[in-house]
Scaffold this active site. Structure first.
Site: not given
Length: 481
Positions: A86-87, A107, A120, A170, A177, A246-247
């Site tokens: 989303g961002r 990011k 975002g 990043r 994931r 999701d992490n």
């Protein structure tokens, strides 16, 4: 001069069905200014060490990039949700000199179709936190994504207050994931699930491509990686804070440094995250949460294990059962090393547990207790002078005398496994405050310099090993979204 010199980007993710991503260019920022740049990492990636802030701010897309936002899902604090970047946008994979692929992701780069009403954007403080902690984890030798750059945007972002905006670059071996597979399973399309699994195996476990049971072997490899990763977290007192599915990466790298922090006083129930009100992701719960997340991963792979659902479940359960033993083996091996044990004895675990119990009872600092033992300074521990500790210390010394390793070898092993320093919470906050409030990034840079080699036991690290002033308020971290 060619500002794109060194970029060697490819985008293999778009070979997957388009259900797994959407094309999304980063949004331009008003005034990109480079405030942190990781020259050592840039060199490893084969990039120019003369960076262009316009690229890292999202204003210029480097040659070869094909920006996308990835789709994924996840159990967030136990509740299943459909998600996605989303961002963040994935520019592509930088192919280094030996052919290794590294995802390059921006990011805080603006809205995407997955933003769900968000702006975002990212604020400077959380992006600096991720840079500092991820690089500290790399210094500690723990699998992690890396941070290449932080650019301030010249804009303000509305949260509870107006805060300076920033974009983090990043770097990861991939951003696949457990939640990516949950998303694939939710599509209820066998071919798409298989395509994702085949892509992931080719990228992260190519040696399994021609194996008899590639998908089961792949699951077992992910189990092993997660067991190892979480054991390493526990061994240094790291608390991730938001172990949603999701992490959790397929590669076994630490990712998404939101409300993370390192434990000072040893307390297994420690929670730092302001949103973890029930302690789901407390320090003591990280290993079992790892098992829970892997069970969710197994559920997504069942159709690939066997066409017979019952048989598939049986295969998954048998493989999943290996996690606990694998985790414990990594943890016990690490704890033995932290105490200089080069051999194995049946009473090692009770001896280790007795020490941890005393540390908890006496509110001892986790890192500095092992640091003091490493340096042969038991008088610097919170337990010194207590009869229980005196007795434990004698038992430990007797245990070390039963092995053939010299005192120098034992000390060297302990120095390699017990960091002299960690990114202490008060030091991280000091660096963030100086940057956000005063525009002074020198504090963060100095902190990063000493964290680059946490096992050095150098004089300039001494001050960073000092504990914070006592506080009536527990330390709290925030998600930053």
């Amino acid at each position: 001069m060619d500002t794109h010199k060194g970029w060697n980007l490819q985008q293999s993710y778009t070979k997957l069905p388009d259900a797994f991503y959407t094309k999304a260019n980063p949004s331009e920022v008003e005034k990109p200014e480079l405030v942190l740049f990781n020259e050592a990492l840039a060199d490893e990636l084969g990039l120019s060490t003369k960076p262009d802030p316009a690229i890292f701010g999202g204003n210029v897309v480097p040659e070869g990039a094909e920006p996308i936002a990835q789709a994924y899902a996840g159990h967030q604090f136990g509740q299943f949700t459909m998600l996605g970047d989303g961002r963040a946008v994935l520019l592509g994979e930088q192919v280094a000199s030996e052919g290794e692929r590294y995802d390059i992701q921006l990011k805080g780069s603006g809205r995407t179709p997955f933003s769900r009403g968000g702006d975002g954007r990212a604020t400077l403080g959380p992006m600096l936190r991720e840079y500092i902690i991820s690089e500290a984890m790399h210094g500690l030798g723990i699998p992690t994504n890396r941070s290449l750059a932080v650019v301030t945007s010249g804009e303000y972002v509305q949260r509870e207050d107006l805060l300076p905006g920033a974009v983090l670059t990043r770097v990861a071996s991939s951003h696949l994931r457990i939640g990516t597979f949950q998303y694939a399973a939710g599509l209820q399309d066998y071919d798409k699930l298989k395509a994702l699994a085949d892509y992931t195996i080719e990228r992260h476990a190519p040696e399994l491509v021609d194996s008899e049971q590639p998908y089961l072997s792949f699951f077992e490899k992910v189990i092993e990686r997660q067991a190892y990763l979480i054991a390493q977290w526990q061994l240094v007192g790291f608390i991730h804070g938001v172990m949603n599915t999701d992490n959790m990466t397929i590669s076994g790298e630490t990712i998404d440094y939101g409300p993370c922090a390192f434990m000072d006083t040893y307390n297994p129930k420690t929670v730092f995250s302001s949103i973890d009100r029930q302690g789901r992701y407390a320090y003591v719960n990280q290993p079992p949460i790892g098992a829970w997340n892997l069970a969710r991963f197994a559920e997504t792979l069942l159709p690939l294990f066997h066409e017979d659902q019952e048989k598939a479940v049986e295969m998954a359960q048998e493989a999943h059962a290996k996690y606990e033993k694998s985790y414990h083996s990594y943890w016990l091996k690490g704890m033995r090393s932290k105490l200089g044990m080069t051999t194995e004895e049946a009473q090692d675990q009770p001896l280790i547990e007795d020490l941890l119990e005393m540390m908890e009872k006496n509110e001892a600092d986790y890192t500095n207790t092992f640091r003091a033992l490493t340096l042969g300074r038991p008088n610097e521990t919170a337990m010194y002078g207590k009869p229980a500790f005196t007795n434990w210390y004698k038992q430990w010394q007797a245990r070390l005398e039963r092995q053939e390793s010299s005192e120098a070898d034992v000390r060297e092993l302990m120095k390699r496994t017990n960091p002299s320093i960690i990114p202490r919470n008060h030091r991280v906050e000091e660096a963030l405050d100086a940057a956000v409030e005063e525009g002074d990034f020198s504090v963060a840079k100095q902190l990063l310099a000493v964290l680059a080699d946490p096992y050095a036991y150098s004089e300039d690290q001494e001050v960073y090993a000092e504990l914070p002033e006592p506080s009536a308020q527990p330390y709290r971290t925030f998600c930053g979204t």
